[in-house]
Design an enzyme around this catalytic site. Structure first.
Site, short mmCIF file in Angstrom:
data_model
loop_
_atom_site.label_atom_id
_atom_site.label_comp_id
_atom_site.label_asym_id
_atom_site.label_seq_id
_atom_site.Cartn_x
_atom_site.Cartn_y
_atom_site.Cartn_z
N LEU A 126 0.89 -1.56 -0.24
CA LEU A 126 -0.31 0.29 -0.18
C LEU A 126 0.57 1.07 -0.06
O LEU A 126 0.11 1.93 -0.47
CB LEU A 126 -0.98 -0.35 1.35
CG LEU A 126 -1.48 -0.88 1.30
CD1 LEU A 126 -2.73 -0.79 2.48
CD2 LEU A 126 -3.37 -0.94 0.26
N GLY A 183 6.04 3.85 4.82
CA GLY A 183 6.47 4.64 5.61
C GLY A 183 7.52 5.10 6.49
O GLY A 183 8.35 4.44 6.48
N GLY A 184 7.57 6.12 7.22
CA GLY A 184 9.27 5.72 7.50
C GLY A 184 10.04 4.34 8.12
O GLY A 184 11.04 4.39 8.39
N GLY A 204 9.07 1.19 7.88
CA GLY A 204 8.77 0.42 6.64
C GLY A 204 7.78 -0.30 5.92
O GLY A 204 6.69 0.67 6.32
N VAL A 225 3.77 -0.67 4.48
CA VAL A 225 2.83 -1.50 4.55
C VAL A 225 1.59 -2.12 3.59
O VAL A 225 2.02 -1.18 2.57
CB VAL A 225 1.50 -0.22 4.76
CG1 VAL A 225 0.21 -0.29 4.94
CG2 VAL A 225 2.42 1.01 5.71
N LYS A 227 1.87 -3.37 8.77
CA LYS A 227 3.07 -2.34 8.77
C LYS A 227 3.99 -3.55 9.13
O LYS A 227 4.23 -3.67 10.39
CB LYS A 227 2.92 -1.53 9.45
CG LYS A 227 3.58 -0.51 9.68
CD LYS A 227 3.68 0.35 10.95
CE LYS A 227 5.10 2.06 10.63
NZ LYS A 227 4.60 3.04 11.90
N ASP A 245 4.48 13.04 13.48
CA ASP A 245 3.63 13.24 12.04
C ASP A 245 2.65 13.38 11.55
O ASP A 245 2.33 12.45 11.01
CB ASP A 245 5.11 11.37 11.80
CG ASP A 245 5.10 11.77 9.86
OD1 ASP A 245 5.56 13.36 9.85
OD2 ASP A 245 5.91 11.09 9.12
#
Ligand SMILES: *[C@@H]1O[C@H](CO)[C@@H](O)[C@H](O)[C@H]1NC(C)=O
Ligand SMILES: *[C@@H]1O[C@H](CO)[C@@H](O)[C@H](O)[C@H]1NC(C)=O
Ligand SMILES: *[C@@H]1O[C@H](CO)[C@@H](O)[C@H](O)[C@H]1NC(C)=O
Length: 849
Positions: free
Chosen positions: A537, A540-541, A543, A545, A559, A656
């Site tokens: 998908l 992110g920071g 790793g 998803v 995640k 974040d």
């Protein structure tokens, strides 16, 4: 002779000295529009005839005064050129140059005329030197007939018989010989019968219209593609046409400014655009550093506004990741090998030199049960070595690719209905992931790779039902056993190691902890099809998803924390437990987690509408969010954040908060996600210091970026940015408006203080009569939240109150943090991008709404 023609003098003013104080503004105009300034009495004639040439100093003007043709000098250059420029709007902005490679050295020395061979020529008045001639017409010219050359209101300069204005009968037209500007109605590409190739070619420099290094052209090797070329190679490939757009131009969408199409048949292969409404003036220009931009004229502010720009980012540079490499701006490093492929030169690859690309991990022998792996939403590879059929269906296409040993992949040729067949032979080059408007690409894989990865399911189908049931039972037992083991281990560990260094206490008994399910690795691996690229998908920071489907059909988002995450097991467990305790309708729910081998994963509920950024920064999808929904989203986020800051038993700073971390459920209700960065505080600790600044530029508060100080007020700042983004539909980062110095916050602030704040509302928002006051209230709250000084910003509880309060009797905002800031863009953008370019701008800044 020309005596009775009104004379116009093109007066050249060196604007760089005259207008030094407006320099940023003027120079940005100059960069995108080769311009000179002229003072010009009006003339009316739009034609020249064999007996009425024009001299340097005279011009002709199209009927409605849209364009003017004559001789000019570029700024800072003594050379004279014949050219066409805008007349009524933006006077002096050039769109065409005739003798670009043979300048006329002296002023007042040249004449444009129709000569005795029936050609347009630019010659010196005295000596018979010659500077330019129109190309021969394919049509036979009987010079006895009356020829005229006319400047049309479209900007086209045409040579024709005076009694025949049929465009098909033009003897010559400037639209067939473009310079660096594509005007509505022009074609880029080939007349395959005559071999005429119309291409844009950049100027060499701002003061030198001779042929520069870049061209914008259609390539007709293999399946036709459009792109920007440098030295015979693509520098940017817009790609092949898929019926809706070029596969690498996701930003090419239905829009209020222009319409477009690509025509490909035996006779022609060209791209063309035309204005939807002649009151919107637009042009498309290739500049001398190889950036192509579409600009539209804003008549209110009298300036050109960038509508779109390509290449958009680094992933757009041609072949960045080499053969079989795929680029993604939100992964780091940007380049990955396709699954089943490995870097060809590992050390170069690891040193971020991806040019050697990737090779297959296991050799593919032809006819041994190969299959395909699907890559959804990508920019399709270079089609110079491909083949296309518009009639073949998907199944046939696949079979054809399987039959031909050199076929490496296939895709549909028509994105409108998924029909047609596009086959690639040999290496696959220049692919990237696209958030929007990508296409499905099927890559041929040897049987071994397919078994290794994703097609366990297929095998299982072949196994008799009894075995199936048996193995399921065994699996269940195994999972139960592992779970039990884990829990035991966890409890043991808890007994041994006191959790020192933790700033909060978990008082719940262990029963509550056990409520958070622990998933086995295999379960998650199966659910996500072994973490296949297809299920990814995003990244992110901490790793990637993945989307997954559990046995009972429940959809989840997993995640998968990067292996090198320097987080200890105990920390991870506590993070998971912490998140599980946070339950609010505006927070994404954690369903469970997994710790096995060296993997740590968090399993969340799956949100069908993905994230907020996909809506607010996209014109088409933005329409799904009317003002009521947007208010609902703003209030929802505020409530979720208030819960994190105050109402939960632990004080959580999100750190974040950004549009891509706001997920939307079926009903477009917002849920805050990604607590990966959250830290928890003891009850009275409200500010902490951190050595590594984590977060996302554009949303980070000044005190956080510069001093590493974060507090709940940093979240309030991010929230304010988010509110303004939701209202305006523009990103704070990468925002571009008339002046490089201002970001979105600065711009909203300026309009707010200037008394016209409603000007910046996202045009996809439909307002009813009561909403303007509500918009103003939200904007007010947003501005209060982004104030420079943390103490001035309201707490989330005041924000929630203000948002739901009809009266707007709250303090006036002080000016925002990062009112003018460049450093943000500098840090954020990588390498060759300049921070004030509108790289990821696909938005409209038209004033003609
Ligand atoms: C070309 O356009 C880009 C994007 O606006 C700009 O950054 C660059 O400086 C321009 N190049 C030149 C030489 O004007
Ligand atoms: C073109 O734009 C003008 C001014 O914005 C508007 O009045 C007119 O209705 C538009 N015409 C069409 C055909 O959309
Ligand atoms: C495979 O396709 C290529 C390109 O169209 C063609 O030249 C070649 O003859 C084909 N090979 C087979 C075995 O069909």
């Amino acid at each position: 002779m020309p005596q009775n023609r009104p004379t116009t003098m093109a007066t050249i003013i060196n604007s760089s000295t005259k207008h030094r104080s407006w320099e940023p503004f003027i120079s940005s105009l100059i960069l995108c529009s080769h311009m000179f300034i002229l003072i010009n009495p009006a003339t009316s004639l739009d034609t020249i005839t064999p007996t009425m040439p024009i001299d340097d100093g005279q011009t002709i003007i199209s009927t409605n005064s849209n364009f003017e043709l004559g001789f000019f000098s570029p700024i800072n250059s003594p050379n004279r050129y014949l050219g066409i420029w805008y007349k009524k709007i933006s006077p002096g902005t050039l769109v065409w140059v005739a003798n670009r490679d043979r300048p006329i050295p002296n002023k007042n020395n040249a004449t444009l005329k129709i000569n005795s061979d029936g050609k347009l020529v630019v010659v010196a008045k005295q000596k018979q030197s010659f500077f330019w001639a129109s190309k021969n017409s394919s049509k036979s010219v009987n010079t006895d007939q009356n020829l005229i050359a006319q400047l049309l209101d479209s900007g086209n300069f045409v040579l024709r018989f005076s009694n025949n204005d049929d465009p098909d009968e033009y003897l010559w037209q400037s639209f067939d010989y473009p310079t660096d500007t594509l005007l509505p109605g022009m074609k880029i590409g080939w007349d395959l019968k005559t071999g005429l190739n119309r291409a844009l070619c950049s100027w060499r420099a701002i003061d030198d219209p001779s042929m520069g290094n870049y061209s914008y052209a259609v390539d007709i090797h293999g399946v036709p593609q459009l792109g920007i070329w440098k030295a015979g190679q693509f520098s940017y490939r817009a790609g092949s046409w898929n019926g809706l757009r070029f596969t690498g131009s996701p930003q090419l969408n239905e829009n209020p400014v222009f319409e477009y199409t690509f025509v490909y048949n035996q006779n022609e292969a060209y791209y063309t655009t035309w204005a939807r409404n002649n009151s919107v003036v637009t042009r498309f220009v290739l500049n001398n550093s190889g950036i192509a931009r579409r600009l539209t004229w804003n008549d209110r502010n009298k300036e050109w506004v960038v509508y779109s720009s390509s290449p958009r980012d680094q992933c757009d540079s041609f072949g960045l990741c080499g053969a079989h490499g795929i680029c993604s701006t939100d992964s780091s490093p940007m380049c990955r090998c396709l699954e089943g492929f490995v870097p060809k030169a590992v050390s170069d690859w690891n040193a971020m030199d991806w040019s050697n690309g990737c090779v297959r991990r296991s050799k593919m022998r032809c006819g041994e049960g190969e299959g395909f792996r699907l890559y959804p939403s990508v920019k399709l590879p270079d089609t110079r070595n491909s083949w296309v059929s518009l009639t073949m269906g998907m199944k046939e296409c696949e079979e054809m690719c399987l039959r031909n040993c050199s076929c490496s992949g296939h895709a549909s040729a028509n994105a409108r209905d998924g029909s047609g067949c596009l086959l690639w032979f040999g290496d696959l080059i220049d692919m990237r992931r696209l958030v929007d408007n990508g296409q499905d690409l099927y890559i041929k894989m040897p049987a071994s790779e397919l078994v290794r990865h994703s097609h366990r399911k297929k095998r299982l189908i072949l196994i008799v039902a009894g075995v199936l049931v048996l193995s399921a039972m065994v699996l269940m037992c195994l999972v139960l056993y592992i779970c039990k083991k884990r829990r035991q281990k966890k409890e043991e560990k808890k007994g041994e190691t006191p959790r020192s260094g933790r700033t909060y206490a978990i008082e719940e008994d262990s029963k509550e902890e056990l409520e958070l399910p622990l998933f086995g690795f295999d379960v998650i691996s199966n659910a996500t099809d072994n973490f296949s690229e297809a299920n990814k998908l995003g990244e992110g920071g901490f790793g990637p998803v993945f989307k997954g489907k559990l046995g009972e059909g429940k959809e989840i988002a997993v995640k998968r924390l990067s292996r090198n995450t320097a987080q200890k097991l105990s920390e991870f467990e506590s993070e998971a437990e912490l998140i599980a305790k946070l339950q609010h309708r505006n927070l994404v729910k954690l369903l469970g987690y997994c710790i096995e081998r060296d993997e740590r994963m968090l399993v969340y509920e799956f949100m069908s509408n993905k994230s907020l950024d996909l809506f607010i920064f996209d014109q088409a999808r933005g329409l799904q969010l009317d003002w009521q929904k947007r208010v609902q989203i703003i209030v929802g986020i505020a409530r979720g954040l208030l819960y994190l800051h105050q109402d939960s038993r632990l004080r959580i700073v999100h750190r974040d908060l950004k549009a891509s971390n706001i997920l939307l459920d079926d009903e477009m209700k917002p849920k805050i996600s990604d607590f990966g960065l959250a830290r928890c505080f003891g009850g009275d600790e409200i500010e902490a210091n951190t050595t590594t600044v984590v977060g996302t530029y554009g949303y980070m508060s000044p005190e956080y970026t510069t001093d590493g100080l974060f507090s709940i007020k940093s979240d309030v700042f991010s929230f304010g940015v988010l509110v303004l983004e939701i209202i305006t539909g523009k990103k704070n980062r990468g925002f571009y408006y008339q002046d490089c110095h201002l970001n979105l916050l600065g711009h909203v602030w300026r309009l707010w203080t200037g008394g016209s704040p409603l000007e910046l509302i996202d045009e996809s928002i439909v307002l009813n009569s009561s909403s303007p006051s509500e918009v103003l209230r939200c904007m007010h709250v947003g501005l209060l939240c982004v104030q420079h000084s943390a103490e001035d910003r309201p707490s989330m509880s005041s924000v929630v109150v203000m948002l739901s309060n009809e009266t707007t009797n709250f303090p006036s905002p002080q000016h925002p943090g990062f009112f003018t800031e460049r450093v943000m863009y500098e840090t954020e953008s990588s390498g060759n991008q300049e921070y004030c370019t509108a790289i990821d701008m696909t938005m409209t800044l038209l004033e003609s709404r």
